[in-house]
Design a protein around this motif. Sequence first.
Motif, PDB file in Angstrom:
ATOM      1  N   ASN A 115      -8.587 -11.312  -8.734  1.00 23.60           N
ATOM      2  CA  ASN A 115      -9.895 -10.569  -8.853  1.00 23.60           C
ATOM      3  C   ASN A 115     -10.992 -10.863  -7.992  1.00 23.60           C
ATOM      4  OD1 ASN A 115     -11.086  -8.550 -10.440  1.00 23.60           O
ATOM      5  ND2 ASN A 115     -12.146  -9.652 -11.743  1.00 23.60           N
ATOM      6  N   GLY A 116     -10.821 -12.119  -7.194  1.00 18.78           N
ATOM      7  CA  GLY A 116     -11.714 -12.511  -6.189  1.00 18.78           C
ATOM      8  C   GLY A 116     -12.717 -13.467  -6.802  1.00 18.78           C
ATOM      9  N   GLU A 117     -12.291 -14.128  -8.127  1.00 20.20           N
ATOM     10  CA  GLU A 117     -13.156 -15.213  -8.703  1.00 20.20           C
ATOM     11  C   GLU A 117     -12.957 -16.438  -8.399  1.00 20.20           C
ATOM     12  OE1 GLU A 117     -12.945 -14.463 -12.784  1.00 20.20           O
ATOM     13  OE2 GLU A 117     -13.027 -12.581 -12.804  1.00 20.20           O
ATOM     14  N   LEU A 118     -11.906 -16.827  -7.655  1.00 21.81           N
ATOM     15  CA  LEU A 118     -11.376 -17.919  -7.309  1.00 21.81           C
ATOM     16  C   LEU A 118     -11.047 -18.202  -5.717  1.00 21.81           C
ATOM     17  CD1 LEU A 118      -9.386 -19.263 -10.159  1.00 21.81           C
ATOM     18  CD2 LEU A 118     -11.737 -19.666  -9.852  1.00 21.81           C
ATOM     19  N   ASP A 119     -11.154 -19.249  -5.103  1.00 20.67           N
ATOM     20  CA  ASP A 119     -10.523 -19.231  -3.648  1.00 20.67           C
ATOM     21  C   ASP A 119      -9.189 -19.197  -3.799  1.00 20.67           C
ATOM     22  OD1 ASP A 119     -10.405 -20.307  -0.912  1.00 20.67           O
ATOM     23  OD2 ASP A 119      -9.470 -21.921  -1.804  1.00 20.67           O
ATOM     24  N   PHE A 120      -8.496 -18.262  -3.066  1.00 21.51           N
ATOM     25  CA  PHE A 120      -7.182 -18.177  -2.941  1.00 21.51           C
ATOM     26  C   PHE A 120      -6.279 -19.309  -2.789  1.00 21.51           C
ATOM     27  CE2 PHE A 120      -2.857 -17.013  -1.209  1.00 21.51           C
ATOM     28  CZ  PHE A 120      -2.393 -16.199  -2.162  1.00 21.51           C
ATOM     29  N   GLU A 121      -6.797 -19.841  -1.698  1.00 22.78           N
ATOM     30  CA  GLU A 121      -6.091 -21.115  -1.248  1.00 22.78           C
ATOM     31  C   GLU A 121      -6.065 -22.302  -2.290  1.00 22.78           C
ATOM     32  OE1 GLU A 121      -5.629 -24.514   2.346  1.00 22.78           O
ATOM     33  OE2 GLU A 121      -6.417 -22.447   2.837  1.00 22.78           O
ATOM     34  N   GLY A 122      -7.197 -22.540  -2.919  1.00 23.16           N
ATOM     35  CA  GLY A 122      -7.475 -23.391  -3.969  1.00 23.16           C
ATOM     36  C   GLY A 122      -6.713 -23.124  -5.167  1.00 23.16           C
ATOM     37  N   ALA A 123      -6.679 -21.655  -5.570  1.00 23.11           N
ATOM     38  CA  ALA A 123      -6.008 -21.190  -6.723  1.00 23.11           C
ATOM     39  C   ALA A 123      -4.139 -21.611  -6.496  1.00 23.11           C
ATOM     40  CB  ALA A 123      -6.348 -19.837  -7.043  1.00 23.11           C
ATOM     41  N   LEU A 124      -3.920 -21.146  -5.366  1.00 25.92           N
ATOM     42  CA  LEU A 124      -2.375 -21.481  -5.036  1.00 25.92           C
ATOM     43  C   LEU A 124      -1.824 -22.736  -5.185  1.00 25.92           C
ATOM     44  CD1 LEU A 124      -0.030 -19.898  -4.219  1.00 25.92           C
ATOM     45  CD2 LEU A 124      -0.319 -20.556  -1.962  1.00 25.92           C
ATOM     46  N   THR A 125      -2.727 -23.583  -4.804  1.00 23.66           N
ATOM     47  CA  THR A 125      -2.448 -25.073  -4.703  1.00 23.66           C
ATOM     48  C   THR A 125      -2.621 -25.686  -5.962  1.00 23.66           C
ATOM     49  OG1 THR A 125      -3.479 -25.285  -2.526  1.00 23.66           O
ATOM     50  CG2 THR A 125      -3.161 -27.383  -3.958  1.00 23.66           C
ATOM     51  N   GLU A 126      -3.355 -25.233  -6.807  1.00 22.81           N
ATOM     52  CA  GLU A 126      -3.275 -25.817  -8.233  1.00 22.81           C
ATOM     53  C   GLU A 126      -2.242 -25.110  -9.019  1.00 22.81           C
ATOM     54  OE1 GLU A 126      -6.418 -25.525 -12.331  1.00 22.81           O
ATOM     55  OE2 GLU A 126      -7.049 -24.620 -10.333  1.00 22.81           O
ATOM     56  N   ARG A 127      -1.859 -23.830  -8.795  1.00 28.41           N
ATOM     57  CA  ARG A 127      -0.763 -23.297  -9.439  1.00 28.41           C
ATOM     58  C   ARG A 127       0.312 -23.856  -9.206  1.00 28.41           C
ATOM     59  NH1 ARG A 127      -1.431 -17.183  -8.468  1.00 28.41           N
ATOM     60  NH2 ARG A 127      -2.629 -17.954  -6.564  1.00 28.41           N
ATOM     61  N   VAL A 128       0.803 -24.198  -7.899  1.00 32.10           N
ATOM     62  CA  VAL A 128       1.981 -24.655  -7.390  1.00 32.10           C
ATOM     63  C   VAL A 128       2.239 -26.019  -7.757  1.00 32.10           C
ATOM     64  CG1 VAL A 128       3.404 -25.617  -5.258  1.00 32.10           C
ATOM     65  CG2 VAL A 128       2.104 -23.308  -5.282  1.00 32.10           C
ATOM     66  N   GLY A 129       1.060 -26.810  -7.949  1.00 35.35           N
ATOM     67  CA  GLY A 129       1.113 -28.236  -8.494  1.00 35.35           C
ATOM     68  C   GLY A 129       1.550 -28.204  -9.833  1.00 35.35           C
ATOM     69  N   LEU A 130       1.409 -26.943 -10.712  1.00 38.45           N
ATOM     70  CA  LEU A 130       1.889 -27.226 -11.904  1.00 38.45           C
ATOM     71  C   LEU A 130       3.478 -26.806 -12.146  1.00 38.45           C
ATOM     72  CD1 LEU A 130      -0.911 -25.123 -13.531  1.00 38.45           C
ATOM     73  CD2 LEU A 130      -0.711 -27.494 -13.982  1.00 38.45           C
ATOM     74  N   LEU A 131       4.174 -26.584 -11.087  1.00 41.13           N
ATOM     75  CA  LEU A 131       5.335 -26.386 -11.062  1.00 41.13           C
ATOM     76  C   LEU A 131       6.164 -27.631 -10.603  1.00 41.13           C
ATOM     77  CD1 LEU A 131       5.398 -22.838  -9.166  1.00 41.13           C
ATOM     78  CD2 LEU A 131       5.405 -23.160 -11.867  1.00 41.13           C
TER      79      LEU A 131
END
Length: 291
Positions: A115-131
């Motif tokens: 939705n454009g509320e978060l920086d894409f790269e930062g959001a991807l990095t955070e989500r991948v970290g949870l995996l």
Amino acid sequence: MFVATLLCNPASPVLEPALIESLRNAWGGGEAEWLALGVAAEFSLEQMPDNRWGVWDDLQQIGVDLVIQAAEGRKKKMLLADMDSTMIQQECIDELAEEAGVGARVKEITARAMNGELDFEGALTERVGLLKGLPESVIAKVLAERITLMPGARQLLATMKAEGAYAALVSGGFTAFTAKVAADLGFDENRANTLLVEDGKLTGAAGRPILGREAKVEALEQITAQLGLRETEVMAVGDGANDLGMLKRAGSGVALHAKPSVAAECDIRINHGDLTALLYIQGYSQDRFQG
């Protein structure tokens, strides 16, 4: 000259001849042509109607999409497509997160990023970290059990390819998924991020650089240059904020079942139709569909 195309979900045909005739008469349009009875029809216009978006709003209430575009050049020579929630019905990282037991947290981040509320790269990095620590074998399991193609995907690819178009899949997701989806559908190439693996498990990191919004624009620039095409000859389709760059640059930028903030910035918004809508707005009738 312009062309007005009205369409709906092929699984629930609601397009009535009376509606088409009423709108055609109100706008002084040309003779209506049915592209698929009950599903899609079009007629020509000499000018863009002033009340275009007001009519669009009204039609949305009855499950009908309206696209008005220049008649010249609407049939495209290249398809540039997002993958998650566009060519497939899921977000791959969300499905991996379900397997890792962190589904709710990751889905929340994904929704805000798209939705454009978060920086894409930062959001991807955070989500991948949870995996981190998830067995690599889970990727094949998710592909087999959780990933389904978006309705109309096979027809879209097969029909455009049969007409000589080039197709590229560009995703902020992962090559482990894009490679399979691209091969299944017949894309000419695919670009995405890489999940890093050590000792058979995800490390919790993605390969650099991260492919996001700018990388999708670069793909548009690079591939059109290689093929000798103009950007106006490209149809791009996506649903998230990281797709906006390519959607705005392409000759036809289609917001497909997109987040409201994304759709608001695009002239072509498909909220009810499936991927065959991309064929109808190019002027293809259902009897010309391949696949």
